[in-house]
Design a protein around this motif. Structure first.
Motif, PDB file in Angstrom:
ATOM      1  N   SER A  83      11.902  -5.835   0.181  1.00 39.75           N
ATOM      2  CA  SER A  83      10.751  -5.538   1.043  1.00 39.75           C
ATOM      3  C   SER A  83      10.214  -6.834   1.634  1.00 39.75           C
ATOM      4  O   SER A  83       9.686  -7.671   0.904  1.00 39.75           O
ATOM      5  CB  SER A  83       9.633  -4.875   0.225  1.00 39.75           C
ATOM      6  N   PRO A  84      10.380  -7.020   2.966  1.00 38.88           N
ATOM      7  CA  PRO A  84       9.874  -8.255   3.570  1.00 38.88           C
ATOM      8  C   PRO A  84       8.346  -8.275   3.580  1.00 38.88           C
ATOM      9  O   PRO A  84       7.704  -7.295   3.955  1.00 38.88           O
ATOM     10  CB  PRO A  84      10.406  -8.192   5.010  1.00 38.88           C
ATOM     11  N   VAL A  85       7.790  -9.398   3.118  1.00 43.00           N
ATOM     12  CA  VAL A  85       6.341  -9.629   3.200  1.00 43.00           C
ATOM     13  C   VAL A  85       6.179 -10.841   4.106  1.00 43.00           C
ATOM     14  O   VAL A  85       6.470 -11.968   3.713  1.00 43.00           O
ATOM     15  CB  VAL A  85       5.755  -9.913   1.794  1.00 43.00           C
ATOM     16  N   LEU A  86       5.768 -10.598   5.341  1.00 50.09           N
ATOM     17  CA  LEU A  86       5.765 -11.673   6.328  1.00 50.09           C
ATOM     18  C   LEU A  86       4.524 -12.540   6.211  1.00 50.09           C
ATOM     19  O   LEU A  86       3.392 -12.045   6.179  1.00 50.09           O
ATOM     20  CB  LEU A  86       5.849 -11.090   7.744  1.00 50.09           C
ATOM     21  N   LEU A  87       4.774 -13.852   6.150  1.00 51.70           N
ATOM     22  CA  LEU A  87       3.708 -14.854   6.154  1.00 51.70           C
ATOM     23  C   LEU A  87       3.825 -15.615   7.463  1.00 51.70           C
ATOM     24  O   LEU A  87       4.907 -16.065   7.821  1.00 51.70           O
ATOM     25  CB  LEU A  87       3.918 -15.878   5.043  1.00 51.70           C
ATOM     26  N   ALA A  88       2.705 -15.796   8.161  1.00 54.15           N
ATOM     27  CA  ALA A  88       2.773 -16.515   9.436  1.00 54.15           C
ATOM     28  C   ALA A  88       1.407 -17.080   9.789  1.00 54.15           C
ATOM     29  O   ALA A  88       0.378 -16.614   9.304  1.00 54.15           O
ATOM     30  CB  ALA A  88       3.243 -15.574  10.543  1.00 54.15           C
ATOM     31  N   HIS A  89       1.422 -18.089  10.652  1.00 53.42           N
ATOM     32  CA  HIS A  89       0.154 -18.597  11.196  1.00 53.42           C
ATOM     33  C   HIS A  89       0.035 -18.122  12.631  1.00 53.42           C
ATOM     34  O   HIS A  89       1.013 -17.655  13.239  1.00 53.42           O
ATOM     35  CB  HIS A  89       0.099 -20.121  11.132  1.00 53.42           C
ATOM     36  N   PRO A 121       8.143   0.692  10.716  1.00 56.67           N
ATOM     37  CA  PRO A 121       6.693   0.477  10.625  1.00 56.67           C
ATOM     38  C   PRO A 121       6.334  -0.818   9.884  1.00 56.67           C
ATOM     39  O   PRO A 121       7.079  -1.262   9.012  1.00 56.67           O
ATOM     40  CB  PRO A 121       6.179   1.700   9.845  1.00 56.67           C
ATOM     41  N   VAL A 122       5.201  -1.381  10.248  1.00 60.36           N
ATOM     42  CA  VAL A 122       4.717  -2.619   9.628  1.00 60.36           C
ATOM     43  C   VAL A 122       3.301  -2.371   9.109  1.00 60.36           C
ATOM     44  O   VAL A 122       2.448  -1.894   9.846  1.00 60.36           O
ATOM     45  CB  VAL A 122       4.695  -3.776  10.665  1.00 60.36           C
ATOM     46  N   SER A 123       3.079  -2.666   7.817  1.00 60.06           N
ATOM     47  CA  SER A 123       1.729  -2.516   7.245  1.00 60.06           C
ATOM     48  C   SER A 123       1.002  -3.848   7.308  1.00 60.06           C
ATOM     49  O   SER A 123       1.471  -4.841   6.738  1.00 60.06           O
ATOM     50  CB  SER A 123       1.808  -2.091   5.777  1.00 60.06           C
ATOM     51  N   PHE A 124      -0.137  -3.858   7.981  1.00 59.56           N
ATOM     52  CA  PHE A 124      -0.913  -5.089   8.077  1.00 59.56           C
ATOM     53  C   PHE A 124      -1.815  -5.214   6.857  1.00 59.56           C
ATOM     54  O   PHE A 124      -2.502  -4.271   6.484  1.00 59.56           O
ATOM     55  CB  PHE A 124      -1.754  -5.073   9.352  1.00 59.56           C
ATOM     56  N   ILE A 125      -1.807  -6.380   6.227  1.00 58.81           N
ATOM     57  CA  ILE A 125      -2.596  -6.576   5.010  1.00 58.81           C
ATOM     58  C   ILE A 125      -3.560  -7.734   5.205  1.00 58.81           C
ATOM     59  O   ILE A 125      -3.159  -8.893   5.297  1.00 58.81           O
ATOM     60  CB  ILE A 125      -1.680  -6.840   3.800  1.00 58.81           C
ATOM     61  N   LEU A 162       2.967  -0.339  -1.697  1.00 58.17           N
ATOM     62  CA  LEU A 162       3.615   0.090  -0.443  1.00 58.17           C
ATOM     63  C   LEU A 162       4.920   0.811  -0.785  1.00 58.17           C
ATOM     64  O   LEU A 162       5.549   0.499  -1.790  1.00 58.17           O
ATOM     65  CB  LEU A 162       3.915  -1.124   0.445  1.00 58.17           C
ATOM     66  N   PRO A 163       5.342   1.761   0.073  1.00 57.10           N
ATOM     67  CA  PRO A 163       6.608   2.445  -0.203  1.00 57.10           C
ATOM     68  C   PRO A 163       7.780   1.452  -0.201  1.00 57.10           C
ATOM     69  O   PRO A 163       7.704   0.419   0.457  1.00 57.10           O
ATOM     70  CB  PRO A 163       6.749   3.449   0.952  1.00 57.10           C
TER      71      PRO A 163
END
Ligand code: ADP
Ligand code: MG
Length: 394
Positions: free
Chosen positions: A54-60, A88-92, A103-104
Protein backbone atom coordinates in the motif's frame (compact mmCIF):
# COMPACT_ATOMS: atom_id res chain seq x y z
CA UNK A 1 29.90 2.14 -7.48
CA UNK A 2 26.39 2.74 -6.33
CA UNK A 3 24.63 0.14 -4.28
CA UNK A 4 21.04 0.80 -3.47
CA UNK A 5 18.07 -1.49 -3.43
CA UNK A 6 15.14 -1.25 -5.79
CA UNK A 7 11.48 -2.19 -5.30
CA UNK A 8 12.37 -5.64 -6.67
CA UNK A 9 14.58 -6.31 -3.64
CA UNK A 10 11.91 -5.48 -1.06
CA UNK A 11 9.20 -7.47 0.65
CA UNK A 12 6.12 -5.35 -0.10
CA UNK A 13 3.09 -7.64 0.26
CA UNK A 14 0.71 -6.45 2.96
CA UNK A 15 3.07 -3.60 3.87
CA UNK A 16 2.68 0.13 4.17
CA UNK A 17 5.27 1.53 1.75
CA UNK A 18 6.21 5.10 2.65
CA UNK A 19 7.01 6.58 -0.73
CA UNK A 20 8.69 10.00 -1.02
CA UNK A 21 7.64 11.61 -4.29
CA UNK A 22 8.02 14.98 -5.96
CA UNK A 23 4.57 16.21 -6.95
CA UNK A 24 5.40 19.89 -6.59
CA UNK A 25 3.40 20.62 -9.76
CA UNK A 26 2.16 23.99 -11.00
CA UNK A 27 -1.45 24.67 -9.92
CA UNK A 28 -3.69 27.49 -11.13
CA UNK A 29 -7.16 28.06 -9.69
CA UNK A 30 -7.09 24.67 -8.02
CA UNK A 31 -6.21 22.85 -11.27
CA UNK A 32 -2.93 21.11 -12.05
CA UNK A 33 -1.63 22.81 -15.21
CA UNK A 34 1.29 20.45 -15.87
CA UNK A 35 1.02 16.88 -14.55
CA UNK A 36 4.46 15.72 -15.79
CA UNK A 37 5.83 15.14 -12.29
CA UNK A 38 2.73 13.15 -11.33
CA UNK A 39 2.93 11.01 -14.46
CA UNK A 40 6.55 10.15 -13.75
CA UNK A 41 5.75 8.46 -10.39
CA UNK A 42 3.02 6.22 -11.81
CA UNK A 43 5.35 3.22 -12.43
CA UNK A 44 6.47 3.23 -8.79
CA UNK A 45 2.91 3.43 -7.44
CA UNK A 46 1.71 0.70 -9.81
CA UNK A 47 4.62 -1.60 -9.00
CA UNK A 48 4.01 -1.25 -5.24
CA UNK A 49 0.33 -2.06 -5.74
CA UNK A 50 1.17 -4.99 -8.02
CA UNK A 51 3.44 -6.43 -5.31
CA UNK A 52 0.58 -6.23 -2.80
CA UNK A 53 1.85 -3.16 -0.95
CA UNK A 54 0.00 0.00 0.00
CA UNK A 55 1.72 3.20 -1.16
CA UNK A 56 1.71 5.99 1.44
CA UNK A 57 2.82 9.07 -0.45
CA UNK A 58 4.99 11.66 1.28
CA UNK A 59 5.59 14.94 -0.55
CA UNK A 60 6.21 18.64 -0.11
CA UNK A 61 4.40 21.42 -1.88
CA UNK A 62 5.70 24.97 -2.05
CA UNK A 63 7.63 26.52 0.80
CA UNK A 64 5.37 26.74 3.87
CA UNK A 65 8.47 26.85 6.13
CA UNK A 66 7.28 24.58 8.92
CA UNK A 67 3.82 26.11 9.27
CA UNK A 68 0.39 25.02 8.11
CA UNK A 69 -0.37 27.19 5.10
CA UNK A 70 -3.80 26.14 3.75
CA UNK A 71 -3.01 27.37 0.22
CA UNK A 72 -0.12 24.89 0.17
CA UNK A 73 -2.19 21.84 1.06
CA UNK A 74 -1.69 18.77 -1.13
CA UNK A 75 -5.43 18.02 -1.02
CA UNK A 76 -6.24 19.76 -4.36
CA UNK A 77 -3.84 17.37 -6.09
CA UNK A 78 -5.97 14.30 -5.29
CA UNK A 79 -8.06 14.35 -8.51
CA UNK A 80 -4.96 14.67 -10.69
CA UNK A 81 -3.29 11.80 -8.79
CA UNK A 82 -6.37 9.59 -9.08
CA UNK A 83 -6.53 10.28 -12.80
CA UNK A 84 -2.86 9.40 -13.31
CA UNK A 85 -2.98 6.26 -11.11
CA UNK A 86 -6.42 5.10 -12.25
CA UNK A 87 -7.02 4.32 -8.59
CA UNK A 88 -8.64 6.16 -5.64
CA UNK A 89 -6.39 8.17 -3.33
CA UNK A 90 -7.19 8.79 0.36
CA UNK A 91 -5.97 12.15 1.59
CA UNK A 92 -4.72 12.08 5.18
CA UNK A 93 -4.37 15.40 6.90
CA UNK A 94 -3.07 14.14 10.25
CA UNK A 95 -1.42 10.78 9.71
CA UNK A 96 -1.40 8.07 12.36
CA UNK A 97 -0.41 4.44 12.00
CA UNK A 98 -3.97 3.50 12.95
CA UNK A 99 -5.52 5.67 10.23
CA UNK A 100 -3.28 4.10 7.60
CA UNK A 101 -3.90 0.55 8.81
CA UNK A 102 -7.65 1.05 8.68
CA UNK A 103 -7.54 1.84 4.96
CA UNK A 104 -8.61 -1.03 2.69
CA UNK A 105 -5.80 -3.25 1.40
CA UNK A 106 -4.13 -1.83 -1.71
CA UNK A 107 -5.33 1.71 -0.98
CA UNK A 108 -3.14 4.66 -1.92
CA UNK A 109 -2.73 7.26 0.82
CA UNK A 110 -1.47 10.81 0.37
CA UNK A 111 -0.18 12.51 3.50
CA UNK A 112 -0.42 16.29 3.89
CA UNK A 113 2.54 18.49 2.92
CA UNK A 114 5.61 17.27 4.84
CA UNK A 115 6.89 20.86 5.07
CA UNK A 116 3.94 21.87 7.26
CA UNK A 117 5.92 20.24 10.09
CA UNK A 118 8.85 22.28 11.44
CA UNK A 119 10.97 19.12 11.75
CA UNK A 120 10.97 18.32 8.04
CA UNK A 121 13.53 20.79 6.71
CA UNK A 122 15.55 20.59 9.95
CA UNK A 123 15.80 16.83 9.47
CA UNK A 124 14.67 16.51 13.08
CA UNK A 125 15.26 12.94 14.33
CA UNK A 126 11.87 13.00 16.09
CA UNK A 127 10.13 13.81 12.82
CA UNK A 128 12.06 11.06 11.04
CA UNK A 129 11.05 8.62 13.79
CA UNK A 130 7.43 9.66 13.49
CA UNK A 131 7.49 9.20 9.70
CA UNK A 132 9.14 5.79 10.10
CA UNK A 133 6.36 4.76 12.49
CA UNK A 134 3.88 5.26 9.65
CA UNK A 135 5.31 2.61 7.34
CA UNK A 136 7.11 -0.71 7.07
CA UNK A 137 9.30 0.07 4.08
CA UNK A 138 10.68 3.37 2.74
CA UNK A 139 10.91 4.04 -0.99
CA UNK A 140 12.46 7.25 -2.27
CA UNK A 141 11.29 8.24 -5.75
CA UNK A 142 12.12 11.93 -5.45
CA UNK A 143 15.58 12.36 -6.95
CA UNK A 144 14.76 16.03 -7.46
CA UNK A 145 14.53 16.48 -3.66
CA UNK A 146 17.56 14.29 -2.90
CA UNK A 147 19.99 17.22 -2.61
CA UNK A 148 18.19 18.24 0.58
CA UNK A 149 18.73 16.36 3.85
CA UNK A 150 15.18 16.53 5.15
CA UNK A 151 13.33 14.15 7.46
CA UNK A 152 11.30 12.67 4.58
CA UNK A 153 14.22 12.45 2.15
CA UNK A 154 17.12 11.47 4.41
CA UNK A 155 16.33 10.94 8.09
CA UNK A 156 13.61 8.34 7.60
CA UNK A 157 15.74 6.34 5.15
CA UNK A 158 18.03 5.28 8.01
CA UNK A 159 15.13 3.97 10.10
CA UNK A 160 13.35 1.59 7.70
CA UNK A 161 14.38 -0.92 5.04
CA UNK A 162 14.90 1.50 2.15
CA UNK A 163 14.98 1.43 -1.62
CA UNK A 164 14.89 3.62 -4.71
CA UNK A 165 11.64 4.00 -6.65
CA UNK A 166 11.52 3.54 -10.42
CA UNK A 167 12.09 7.19 -11.30
CA UNK A 168 14.99 7.48 -8.85
CA UNK A 169 16.39 4.27 -10.30
CA UNK A 170 16.19 5.57 -13.88
CA UNK A 171 17.76 8.87 -12.88
CA UNK A 172 20.65 7.27 -11.00
CA UNK A 173 21.35 4.82 -13.82
CA UNK A 174 21.42 7.61 -16.40
CA UNK A 175 23.70 9.75 -14.28
CA UNK A 176 26.02 6.85 -13.58
CA UNK A 177 26.25 6.18 -17.33
CA UNK A 178 27.02 9.84 -18.00
CA UNK A 179 29.63 10.67 -15.38
CA UNK A 180 30.10 7.74 -13.00
CA UNK A 181 31.52 5.12 -15.34
CA UNK A 182 30.99 6.66 -18.78
CA UNK A 183 32.09 5.48 -22.19
CA UNK A 184 34.87 7.84 -23.32
CA UNK A 185 35.44 10.30 -24.75
CA UNK A 186 32.99 12.30 -22.66
CA UNK A 187 31.83 15.70 -23.90
CA UNK A 188 30.21 18.22 -21.57
CA UNK A 189 28.27 21.13 -23.02
CA UNK A 190 27.79 23.93 -20.52
CA UNK A 191 25.94 27.08 -21.46
CA UNK A 192 23.37 29.38 -19.99
CA UNK A 193 23.50 32.84 -18.62
CA UNK A 194 26.24 33.14 -16.06
CA UNK A 195 29.57 31.66 -15.03
CA UNK A 196 28.92 32.67 -11.41
CA UNK A 197 26.10 30.14 -11.00
CA UNK A 198 28.16 27.34 -12.53
CA UNK A 199 31.63 27.64 -11.05
CA UNK A 200 31.45 24.38 -9.08
CA UNK A 201 30.03 22.69 -12.14
CA UNK A 202 32.88 23.80 -14.41
CA UNK A 203 35.49 22.87 -11.80
CA UNK A 204 34.12 19.34 -11.46
CA UNK A 205 33.65 18.80 -15.19
CA UNK A 206 37.15 19.77 -16.26
CA UNK A 207 38.52 17.07 -13.98
CA UNK A 208 36.16 14.41 -15.35
CA UNK A 209 35.40 15.01 -19.02
CA UNK A 210 37.58 14.92 -22.14
CA UNK A 211 35.98 17.86 -24.00
CA UNK A 212 34.07 20.85 -22.69
CA UNK A 213 32.03 23.19 -24.85
CA UNK A 214 31.43 26.52 -23.16
CA UNK A 215 28.54 28.40 -24.73
CA UNK A 216 25.76 30.86 -24.03
CA UNK A 217 26.25 34.01 -22.01
CA UNK A 218 28.97 32.40 -19.91
CA UNK A 219 31.21 32.02 -22.96
CA UNK A 220 31.32 35.84 -23.15
CA UNK A 221 33.07 35.96 -19.78
CA UNK A 222 35.71 33.54 -21.09
CA UNK A 223 36.17 35.51 -24.32
CA UNK A 224 36.50 38.78 -22.40
CA UNK A 225 38.99 37.11 -20.03
CA UNK A 226 41.18 36.45 -23.07
CA UNK A 227 41.17 40.13 -23.89
CA UNK A 228 38.44 40.14 -26.52
CA UNK A 229 35.89 42.97 -26.68
CA UNK A 230 32.41 41.55 -26.14
CA UNK A 231 30.57 44.85 -26.59
CA UNK A 232 27.22 45.03 -24.78
CA UNK A 233 27.08 41.26 -24.21
CA UNK A 234 26.02 39.72 -20.94
CA UNK A 235 29.41 39.30 -19.29
CA UNK A 236 30.81 38.96 -15.77
CA UNK A 237 33.99 40.99 -16.10
CA UNK A 238 34.82 40.48 -12.43
CA UNK A 239 35.20 36.74 -13.09
CA UNK A 240 37.93 37.16 -15.71
CA UNK A 241 40.59 35.78 -13.39
CA UNK A 242 38.39 32.81 -12.44
CA UNK A 243 37.77 32.09 -16.11
CA UNK A 244 41.52 32.13 -16.81
CA UNK A 245 42.09 29.74 -13.88
CA UNK A 246 39.50 27.34 -15.26
CA UNK A 247 41.19 27.42 -18.68
CA UNK A 248 44.58 26.77 -17.10
CA UNK A 249 43.29 23.89 -14.99
CA UNK A 250 41.65 22.36 -18.05
CA UNK A 251 45.01 22.39 -19.77
CA UNK A 252 46.53 20.55 -16.78
CA UNK A 253 43.83 17.89 -16.73
CA UNK A 254 43.88 17.44 -20.51
CA UNK A 255 40.31 18.62 -20.95
CA UNK A 256 39.90 20.22 -24.36
CA UNK A 257 37.89 23.45 -24.17
CA UNK A 258 35.75 24.76 -27.02
CA UNK A 259 34.90 28.45 -26.97
CA UNK A 260 32.98 30.17 -29.78
CA UNK A 261 35.15 31.19 -32.74
CA UNK A 262 32.34 33.18 -34.32
CA UNK A 263 29.15 34.59 -32.83
CA UNK A 264 25.74 35.97 -33.79
CA UNK A 265 25.37 39.57 -32.62
CA UNK A 266 22.47 42.01 -32.44
CA UNK A 267 21.94 45.47 -31.02
CA UNK A 268 19.12 44.36 -28.75
CA UNK A 269 17.83 41.33 -26.87
CA UNK A 270 14.64 40.81 -28.87
CA UNK A 271 13.15 38.12 -31.12
CA UNK A 272 14.11 38.71 -34.76
CA UNK A 273 16.37 41.62 -33.88
CA UNK A 274 18.52 42.39 -36.97
CA UNK A 275 21.67 40.28 -36.55
CA UNK A 276 24.97 39.38 -38.16
CA UNK A 277 27.69 36.77 -37.77
CA UNK A 278 31.10 38.08 -36.78
CA UNK A 279 34.39 36.56 -35.63
CA UNK A 280 34.79 36.48 -31.84
CA UNK A 281 37.56 39.06 -32.34
CA UNK A 282 35.25 41.49 -34.14
CA UNK A 283 32.22 42.10 -31.93
CA UNK A 284 31.01 45.68 -32.52
CA UNK A 285 30.95 47.68 -29.28
CA UNK A 286 27.22 48.51 -29.65
CA UNK A 287 26.25 44.85 -30.11
CA UNK A 288 25.62 41.85 -27.89
CA UNK A 289 26.43 38.20 -28.51
CA UNK A 290 23.20 36.18 -28.55
CA UNK A 291 24.25 32.88 -30.12
CA UNK A 292 27.18 30.85 -31.37
CA UNK A 293 27.98 31.34 -35.08
CA UNK A 294 28.01 28.69 -37.85
CA UNK A 295 31.73 27.98 -37.61
CA UNK A 296 31.42 27.43 -33.84
CA UNK A 297 28.43 25.16 -34.45
CA UNK A 298 30.47 23.07 -36.91
CA UNK A 299 33.15 22.61 -34.26
CA UNK A 300 30.55 21.65 -31.64
CA UNK A 301 29.00 19.09 -34.02
CA UNK A 302 32.51 17.72 -34.59
CA UNK A 303 32.99 17.33 -30.84
CA UNK A 304 29.63 15.54 -30.60
CA UNK A 305 30.82 13.22 -33.39
CA UNK A 306 33.94 12.31 -31.45
CA UNK A 307 32.11 11.79 -28.14
CA UNK A 308 30.64 8.52 -26.87
CA UNK A 309 28.94 10.28 -23.97
CA UNK A 310 27.39 13.74 -23.80
CA UNK A 311 26.31 15.59 -20.70
CA UNK A 312 24.60 18.91 -21.28
CA UNK A 313 23.50 21.77 -19.06
CA UNK A 314 22.74 25.26 -20.32
CA UNK A 315 21.59 26.51 -23.73
CA UNK A 316 24.20 27.73 -26.25
CA UNK A 317 22.38 30.99 -26.92
CA UNK A 318 19.33 33.08 -26.07
CA UNK A 319 17.08 30.19 -27.13
CA UNK A 320 13.85 31.90 -26.03
CA UNK A 321 14.10 34.42 -28.88
CA UNK A 322 14.39 33.26 -32.50
CA UNK A 323 16.69 33.03 -34.37
CA UNK A 324 19.10 32.92 -31.43
CA UNK A 325 18.08 29.32 -30.73
CA UNK A 326 19.91 28.11 -33.85
CA UNK A 327 23.11 26.79 -32.25
CA UNK A 328 21.21 25.05 -29.44
CA UNK A 329 18.83 23.45 -31.95
CA UNK A 330 21.62 22.31 -34.27
CA UNK A 331 23.63 20.73 -31.44
CA UNK A 332 20.48 19.12 -29.98
CA UNK A 333 19.44 17.65 -33.33
CA UNK A 334 22.91 16.25 -33.94
CA UNK A 335 23.16 14.71 -30.48
CA UNK A 336 19.67 13.23 -30.88
CA UNK A 337 20.57 11.69 -34.26
CA UNK A 338 23.76 10.08 -32.92
CA UNK A 339 21.85 8.83 -29.88
CA UNK A 340 19.21 7.29 -32.12
CA UNK A 341 21.94 5.61 -34.16
CA UNK A 342 23.21 4.00 -30.95
CA UNK A 343 26.49 5.92 -31.10
CA UNK A 344 26.05 8.28 -28.16
CA UNK A 345 24.77 8.24 -24.59
CA UNK A 346 23.18 11.68 -24.12
CA UNK A 347 22.02 13.09 -20.81
CA UNK A 348 20.77 16.62 -20.26
CA UNK A 349 19.21 18.56 -17.41
CA UNK A 350 18.49 22.02 -16.02
CA UNK A 351 15.30 24.09 -16.12
CA UNK A 352 16.07 26.13 -19.22
CA UNK A 353 18.00 23.32 -20.87
CA UNK A 354 14.99 21.00 -20.68
CA UNK A 355 12.77 23.80 -22.06
CA UNK A 356 15.24 24.43 -24.90
CA UNK A 357 15.55 20.75 -25.80
CA UNK A 358 11.79 20.27 -25.69
CA UNK A 359 11.36 23.31 -27.92
CA UNK A 360 13.90 21.91 -30.38
CA UNK A 361 11.97 18.64 -30.58
CA UNK A 362 15.12 16.63 -29.81
CA UNK A 363 14.40 15.86 -26.16
CA UNK A 364 12.57 12.55 -26.67
CA UNK A 365 15.50 11.20 -28.64
CA UNK A 366 18.08 11.86 -25.89
CA UNK A 367 19.06 8.91 -23.72
CA UNK A 368 17.81 10.70 -20.62
CA UNK A 369 16.45 14.12 -19.77
CA UNK A 370 16.61 14.94 -16.09
CA UNK A 371 13.86 17.17 -14.78
CA UNK A 372 15.47 17.28 -11.34
CA UNK A 373 16.79 20.86 -11.51
CA UNK A 374 18.90 21.63 -8.42
CA UNK A 375 19.59 17.98 -7.60
CA UNK A 376 20.83 17.34 -11.15
CA UNK A 377 23.15 20.34 -10.97
CA UNK A 378 24.56 19.36 -7.57
CA UNK A 379 25.15 15.88 -8.84
CA UNK A 380 26.95 17.30 -11.91
CA UNK A 381 29.01 19.39 -9.51
CA UNK A 382 30.21 16.15 -7.95
CA UNK A 383 28.40 16.69 -4.66
CA UNK A 384 27.00 13.90 -2.56
CA UNK A 385 23.21 13.95 -2.53
CA UNK A 386 22.09 13.15 1.03
CA UNK A 387 18.88 11.47 -0.13
CA UNK A 388 20.84 9.10 -2.36
CA UNK A 389 23.64 8.51 0.16
CA UNK A 390 21.06 7.49 2.77
CA UNK A 391 19.74 4.80 0.41
CA UNK A 392 23.22 3.48 -0.22
CA UNK A 393 23.74 2.79 3.46
CA UNK A 394 20.35 1.22 3.95
P1 ADP B 1 19.56 26.04 -16.91
O1 ADP B 1 18.27 26.55 -16.31
O2 ADP B 1 19.30 24.97 -17.91
O3 ADP B 1 20.57 25.64 -15.87
P2 ADP B 1 20.60 28.71 -17.23
O4 ADP B 1 19.52 29.24 -16.34
O5 ADP B 1 21.98 28.71 -16.72
O6 ADP B 1 20.22 27.24 -17.75
O7 ADP B 1 20.65 29.56 -18.57
C1 ADP B 1 19.56 29.80 -19.41
C2 ADP B 1 19.52 31.24 -19.86
O8 ADP B 1 20.72 31.65 -20.47
C3 ADP B 1 18.43 31.48 -20.86
O9 ADP B 1 17.48 32.36 -20.29
C4 ADP B 1 19.14 32.12 -22.05
O10 ADP B 1 18.44 33.18 -22.65
C5 ADP B 1 20.39 32.65 -21.40
N1 ADP B 1 21.45 32.88 -22.39
C6 ADP B 1 22.09 31.97 -23.15
N2 ADP B 1 22.96 32.57 -23.97
C7 ADP B 1 22.86 33.89 -23.76
C8 ADP B 1 23.52 35.04 -24.29
N3 ADP B 1 24.45 34.94 -25.24
N4 ADP B 1 23.15 36.26 -23.81
C9 ADP B 1 22.21 36.36 -22.85
N5 ADP B 1 21.57 35.32 -22.29
C10 ADP B 1 21.88 34.10 -22.74
MG1 MG C 1 17.76 28.47 -15.53
Amino acid sequence: MMSWKTLDDMELAGRLVLTRVDINVPVENGEVTDATRIERIVPTVHDILAAGGSPVLLAHFGRPKGKVVPEMSLRPLVPALEKAFGHPVSFIERPTRGALESLPEGAIALIENTRFAPGEEKNDPEMAKFLASLGDVYCNDAFSAAHRAHASTEGVAHLLPSCAGRLMEAELKALEAALGAPKRPVLAVVGGAKVSTKLDLLANLISKVDMLVIGGGMANTFLAAQGLDVGKSLCEHDLAETAREIMAKAQDTGCEIYLPSDVVVAEEFRAHAPNTVVADTAVPSDCMILDAGPDSVERILGAIDRAETLIWNGPLGAFEIAPFDAATNAAAAHAAARTEAGELVSVAGGGDTVAALNKSGAAERFTYISTAGGAFLEWMEGKTLPGVAALEQG
